[in-house]
Design a protein around this motif. Structure first.
Motif, short mmCIF file in Angstrom:
data_model
loop_
_atom_site.label_atom_id
_atom_site.label_comp_id
_atom_site.label_asym_id
_atom_site.label_seq_id
_atom_site.Cartn_x
_atom_site.Cartn_y
_atom_site.Cartn_z
N SER A 377 0.83 -1.21 0.00
CA SER A 377 0.00 0.00 0.00
C SER A 377 0.86 1.26 0.00
O SER A 377 1.78 1.39 0.80
N GLU A 378 0.55 2.18 -0.90
CA GLU A 378 1.19 3.51 -0.95
C GLU A 378 2.71 3.40 -1.02
O GLU A 378 3.44 3.99 -0.23
N ILE A 379 3.19 2.62 -1.99
CA ILE A 379 4.63 2.44 -2.20
C ILE A 379 5.10 3.40 -3.28
O ILE A 379 4.53 3.47 -4.35
N ASP A 380 6.14 4.15 -2.99
CA ASP A 380 6.66 5.18 -3.89
C ASP A 380 5.54 6.12 -4.30
O ASP A 380 5.29 6.35 -5.48
N ALA A 381 4.88 6.69 -3.31
CA ALA A 381 3.69 7.51 -3.53
C ALA A 381 3.89 8.91 -2.95
O ALA A 381 4.84 9.19 -2.22
N SER A 382 2.98 9.80 -3.32
CA SER A 382 2.83 11.08 -2.61
C SER A 382 1.83 10.84 -1.49
O SER A 382 0.75 10.33 -1.72
N ILE A 383 2.20 11.19 -0.26
CA ILE A 383 1.35 10.91 0.90
C ILE A 383 1.20 12.20 1.71
O ILE A 383 2.17 12.93 1.92
N ILE A 384 0.01 12.44 2.20
CA ILE A 384 -0.33 13.71 2.83
C ILE A 384 0.51 14.02 4.06
O ILE A 384 0.85 15.18 4.31
N TYR A 385 0.90 13.00 4.85
CA TYR A 385 1.67 13.33 6.05
C TYR A 385 3.10 13.74 5.69
O TYR A 385 3.74 14.44 6.47
N ALA A 386 3.61 13.32 4.54
CA ALA A 386 4.90 13.84 4.11
C ALA A 386 4.80 15.34 3.85
O ALA A 386 5.65 16.13 4.30
N ASP A 387 3.73 15.75 3.16
CA ASP A 387 3.55 17.18 2.87
C ASP A 387 3.38 17.98 4.15
O ASP A 387 3.90 19.10 4.28
N TYR A 388 2.66 17.42 5.14
CA TYR A 388 2.44 18.13 6.40
C TYR A 388 3.77 18.39 7.11
O TYR A 388 4.08 19.53 7.51
N TYR A 389 4.57 17.34 7.30
CA TYR A 389 5.82 17.52 8.06
C TYR A 389 6.88 18.27 7.25
O TYR A 389 7.76 18.92 7.84
N TYR A 390 6.79 18.21 5.93
CA TYR A 390 7.67 19.04 5.09
C TYR A 390 7.36 20.51 5.35
O TYR A 390 8.28 21.32 5.58
N MET A 391 6.09 20.85 5.36
CA MET A 391 5.69 22.24 5.61
C MET A 391 6.08 22.65 7.03
O MET A 391 6.56 23.78 7.25
N GLU A 392 5.91 21.77 8.00
CA GLU A 392 6.30 22.09 9.37
C GLU A 392 7.80 22.33 9.45
O GLU A 392 8.27 23.27 10.12
N ALA A 393 8.59 21.49 8.77
CA ALA A 393 10.04 21.66 8.79
C ALA A 393 10.44 22.98 8.14
O ALA A 393 11.34 23.68 8.64
N LEU A 394 9.79 23.34 7.05
CA LEU A 394 10.10 24.62 6.39
C LEU A 394 9.80 25.79 7.32
O LEU A 394 10.59 26.74 7.41
N LEU A 395 8.66 25.75 8.00
CA LEU A 395 8.32 26.83 8.93
C LEU A 395 9.30 26.90 10.09
O LEU A 395 9.71 28.00 10.51
N ARG A 396 9.68 25.74 10.61
CA ARG A 396 10.63 25.74 11.72
C ARG A 396 11.97 26.31 11.29
O ARG A 396 12.59 27.09 12.03
N LEU A 397 12.43 25.94 10.10
CA LEU A 397 13.70 26.47 9.62
C LEU A 397 13.59 27.97 9.39
O LEU A 397 14.51 28.73 9.72
N SER A 398 12.46 28.41 8.86
CA SER A 398 12.25 29.84 8.65
C SER A 398 12.32 30.60 9.98
O SER A 398 12.94 31.67 10.06
N LYS A 399 11.73 30.05 11.01
CA LYS A 399 11.75 30.72 12.32
C LYS A 399 13.17 30.74 12.90
O LYS A 399 13.60 31.75 13.47
#
Length: 411
Positions: A377-399
């Motif tokens: 299931s969901e192998i080599d896929a785009s998955i919503i929790y990847a996008d969520y934590y990517y955005m969180e990491a970007l915001l944290r780095l920005s801060k």
């Protein structure tokens, strides 16, 4: 005694000025790079909003399986339901786009029925805290706070004091054994810590800390790699065995499971200031970092066969990058702190490259995540929790780049 400026060679002064100027230019470039990635995530989210079906209860994006270019949708009951509204809240914070804030509110409110079922599932943390939690942090909407506290009470009902952990999957007791606890559950302790500080009883804090301490004792091998699941006896409270559910084998290091551990123990240190959690967060991070490929994006399981051809898991990299940025602010050793931040930045750099960003291929932010490999299931896929934590990491780095507090809304 002070040196007179005239005694300092002009060449040295010029060199120092050049070094400072170069550093400031590099810092400005890094900030622009993060801002570009945040704007990219915004554009992908807007594409997604245009695709979401109207009038269908299954309208929450979950994953895109290559070579498809449209989302598979789920309803509020799915464990991933909180990541989409959570990502919208993070985008609202990072872009000040009021339309995204309105959409975040709309999708957040769809999850309200989850709190009508006491002892629902450990995933209430992912579902409610990522959505209502981010919403409350940014808006201070009291209606959101009430939902969060109700969810915390529901999660607390799954705690077994004899065992010392929360029952993660009530629906899997017959299949797995009397009391199962998964490493993912570490993330959801944040809901209890928050609730104990915002009107809930002190026992929420005690439950969360006890769960983390018990997990620290029983969930890890001598090299500090994590089991996915630990089964406990409900009568004696003793550990029966450690197994996997989504990893390659019971003895392998499943990448996302290890990332949950890095993130979870870092968060537990933030909430408790217990040095044992800080020390442990570093130990579980170090074994993960030691086994990473050159581009800093892990294979789905570090010990699975297949060599360089086996699937990656970008989602694990996103979780780890976000966790390492926070961990770098707590570590007292300045050299090690710089290392954690540098590695996190390199992870974000790889994730932000054409190799991992979806761009025109589909409306998700990222590609190359692995959900449940053993289940196909969901192998080599785009998955919503990847996008969520990517955005969180970007915001944290920005801060961090701006010298801001990680937990205050971005100005």
């Amino acid at each position: 005694m002070y040196l007179k400026s005239s005694l300092i060679p002009k060449a040295i002064v010029s060199s120092l000025i050049c070094i400072v100027f170069f550093h400031l230019c590099c810092q400005a470039q890094q900030i622009r790079t993060v801002e570009t990635s945040i704007k990219y995530c915004q554009s992908q989210a807007i594409k997604t909003l245009k695709q979401i079906p109207e009038g269908d209860e299954n309208d929450i994006p979950r994953s895109i399986q290559r070579p498809e270019n449209s989302w598979r949708y789920v309803n509020y009951k799915d464990w991933c339901s909180g990541f989409w509204p959570g990502e919208l809240w993070l985008l609202y914070e990072g872009t000040k786009n009021k339309d995204l804030g309105m959409e975040a509110d709309r999708f957040t409110r769809q999850l309200q029925p989850l709190v009508n079922h006491p002892g629902y599932d450990h995933d209430l943390g992912f579902q409610i805290f990522n959505s209502y939690g981010n919403g409350y942090r940014l808006t201070k909407n009291e209606a959101y706070k009430k939902i969060i506290l109700t969810a915390a009470d529901s999660l607390a009902k799954l705690f077994n004091p004899k065992v010392g952990t929360i029952l993660s999957w009530p629906q899997n007791v017959n299949k797995m054994g009397p009391h199962n606890t998964i490493i993912d559950n570490m993330i959801n302790l944040e809901l209890l810590f928050w609730a104990s500080r915002n009107g809930g009883p002190k026992r929420y804090y005690n439950i969360a800390k006890t769960h983390a301490s018990t997990t620290m004792r029983n969930h890890f091998r001598p090299d500090f790699s994590s089991y996915h699941v630990v089964i406990y006896d409900t009568v004696s409270g003793r550990k029966i065995k450690g197994i996997t559910h989504q990893g390659y084998s019971d003895s392998s290091m499943w990448a996302r499971g290890q990332s949950w551990a890095i993130y979870g123990f870092t968060m537990c240190y933030r909430e408790t200031k217990d040095p044992a959690f800080l020390d442990f967060a570093q130990k579980v991070a170090n074994i993960y970092l030691k086994k990473l490929p050159k581009d800093y994006i892990p294979y789905w399981d570090f010990d699975a066969p297949g060599g360089p051809q086996k699937p990656r898991d970008a989602s694990a990299a996103c979780v780890t990058a976000s966790a390492l940025l926070e961990l770098s602010t707590f570590v007292k050793d300045k050299v090690l702190a710089r290392k954690y931040r540098m590695v996190a930045e390199k992870m974000i750099g790889s994730l932000s490259s054409p190799q991992y960003q979806s761009r025109s291929l589909n409306p998700a932010a990222l590609m190359h995540s692995t959900g449940h490999f053993p289940n196909g299931s969901e192998i080599d896929a785009s998955i919503i929790y990847a996008d969520y934590y990517y955005m969180e990491a970007l915001l944290r780095l920005s801060k961090l780049q701006r010298g801001s507090n990680l937990y205050q809304p971005l100005k």
